[in-house]
Design an enzyme around this catalytic site. Structure first.
Site, PDB file in Angstrom:
ATOM      1  N   ARG A 180       0.818  -1.235   0.000  1.00  0.00           N
ATOM      2  CA  ARG A 180       0.000   0.000   0.000  1.00  0.00           C
ATOM      3  C   ARG A 180       0.854   1.291   0.000  1.00  0.00           C
ATOM      4  O   ARG A 180       0.464   2.307   0.601  1.00  0.00           O
ATOM      5  CB  ARG A 180      -0.954   0.050   1.194  1.00  0.00           C
ATOM      6  N   CYS A 227     -10.754  -0.145   2.959  1.00  0.00           N
ATOM      7  CA  CYS A 227     -10.080  -0.203   4.268  1.00  0.00           C
ATOM      8  C   CYS A 227      -9.485   1.148   4.607  1.00  0.00           C
ATOM      9  O   CYS A 227      -8.839   1.779   3.782  1.00  0.00           O
ATOM     10  CB  CYS A 227      -8.992  -1.276   4.252  1.00  0.00           C
ATOM     11  N   GLU A 303      -4.562   4.095   5.744  1.00  0.00           N
ATOM     12  CA  GLU A 303      -4.433   3.739   4.326  1.00  0.00           C
ATOM     13  C   GLU A 303      -5.056   4.853   3.483  1.00  0.00           C
ATOM     14  O   GLU A 303      -4.620   5.119   2.366  1.00  0.00           O
ATOM     15  CB  GLU A 303      -5.144   2.409   4.046  1.00  0.00           C
TER      16      GLU A 303
END
Ligand code: EPU
Length: 318
Positions: A180, A227, A303
């Site tokens: 990520r 998320c 995130e």
């Protein structure tokens, strides 16, 4: 402080070819969290040459400038972004097959269209992005993925513009990326070549079914950014622990701050169940972060890309 009318006029009366300017534009439908937010100027780019001039003008006038992709992973902290929000237009939505299993894809191409397009060209390899929202540029900037894969793993070459308007080409080994994270987020991604593999229809369907099953509790029918936190790195095993599971086990599912709610389905989703604002999301993010810190001694990392406010983690240029 809001920009003066004269500053808007400068942009409106001296148009840049290939750029459509909308003053005081609504961004609420441009992010998947659907929080209310406006921007001083929305600039839709239809020509990269215009983008260079836009960057130059913004820099000269010290206007904050933010690159917005599909808005699937962006949270505006406040209800007004006092700068230029840049979005790539239709000319950047394209998919073209090159030789040897490579697809050339425009940065504004929606991720959900990719698996089907690859299939039409007799290719597969993007199944791990099944049901992941957003656009190719944003996905590369955040190395979106699932199941241990990230989209940067497939990258052969990206065409990007630097913040001073220079076009550069990067290969996979030219920049760092990891779970990520991708250094490409420092650039404006215009186009990418992704290397895929020959289609095995049964295998492609099996992978899609696997990823679909993993997502069965994820609330994609509600407004969210997917998320909200990265999974936590367990340094003893060097593996990632599901933050959603931790949030679930901490009993936080269903917890609300006004209209922002920790999803009842998957703990790592915060959903907008009505008129949640950026402040509501951030208050809930902080609450969850603190609770996980107290219960498990972990410091979960965001995130989602936050624009503005004390938790900002997106670079705004000027
Ligand atoms: N689990 C719970 N409760 C929850 C959530 C998960 O018990 O509320 C359990 C699941 O039942 C499973 C385990 O935790 O046994 C792992 O859950 P899941 O498969 O959902 O994976 P995750 O690690 O929570 C990651 C990605 C997701 C991706 C899924 C599936 C991150 C932050 N999240 O979630 O990506 O869809 O794997 O591959 O890496 C995203 O990044 O936006 C995203 C949704």
């Amino acid at each position: 402080m809001r920009r003066s009318y004269l500053e808007f006029r400068d942009f409106l009366e001296n148009p840049i070819p290939g750029i459509t300017i909308s003053p005081n534009a609504d961004l609420s439908t441009r992010t998947s969290m659907r929080t209310r937010c406006r921007t001083a100027i929305l600039a839709e780019v239809n020509d990269p040459r215009g983008l260079r001039e836009l960057l130059h003008r913004a820099h000269e006038r010290a206007w904050p400038l933010l690159m917005l992709g599909g808005g699937a992973n962006t949270l505006f902290a406040t209800s007004f972004f006092n700068g230029i929000t840049v979005s790539l237009g239709k000319p950047f939505e394209s998919i073209m097959p090159l030789d040897m299993g490579v697809l050339r894809i425009g940065a504004a191409t929606p991720l959900p269209s990719l698996i089907g397009s690859a299939k039409r060209f007799g290719l597969m390899g993007l199944e791990f992005l099944y049901k992941v929202p957003g656009q190719v540029g944003g996905a590369l900037a955040g190395n979106a993925g699932a199941g241990g894969w990230g989209i940067c793993d497939l990258l052969e070459r990206a065409v990007c513009m630097t913040r001073n308007g220079r076009i550069i080409q990067l290969k996979r080994g030219d920049f760092r990326y990891s779970y990520r994270f991708s250094e490409l987020k420092e650039l404006i991604i215009l186009e990418a070549d992704l290397r895929l593999r020959p289609l095995d229809p049964a295998e492609s369907e099996r992978l899609k079914a696997d990823y679909s099953a993993k997502k069965k509790n994820q609330p994609y029918h509600l407004s969210s950014s997917g998320c909200i936190f990265k999974n936590v790195l367990d340094t003893s095993t060097n593996t990632r622990v599901s933050t959603g599971k931790l949030i679930d086990e901490a009993g936080l599912k269903g917890y609300c701050i006004r209209d922002a709610m920790v999803s009842e389905g998957h703990g790592n989703f915060i959903v907008n169940v009505g008129q949640a604002t950026g402040e509501d999301f951030l208050a809930l993010i902080n609450f969850v972060k603190d609770a996980l810190g107290e219960q498990y001694g972990v410091d979960v990392e965001l995130e989602v890309n936050v624009v503005g406010g004390p938790m900002a983690n997106v670079k705004v240029y000027s």
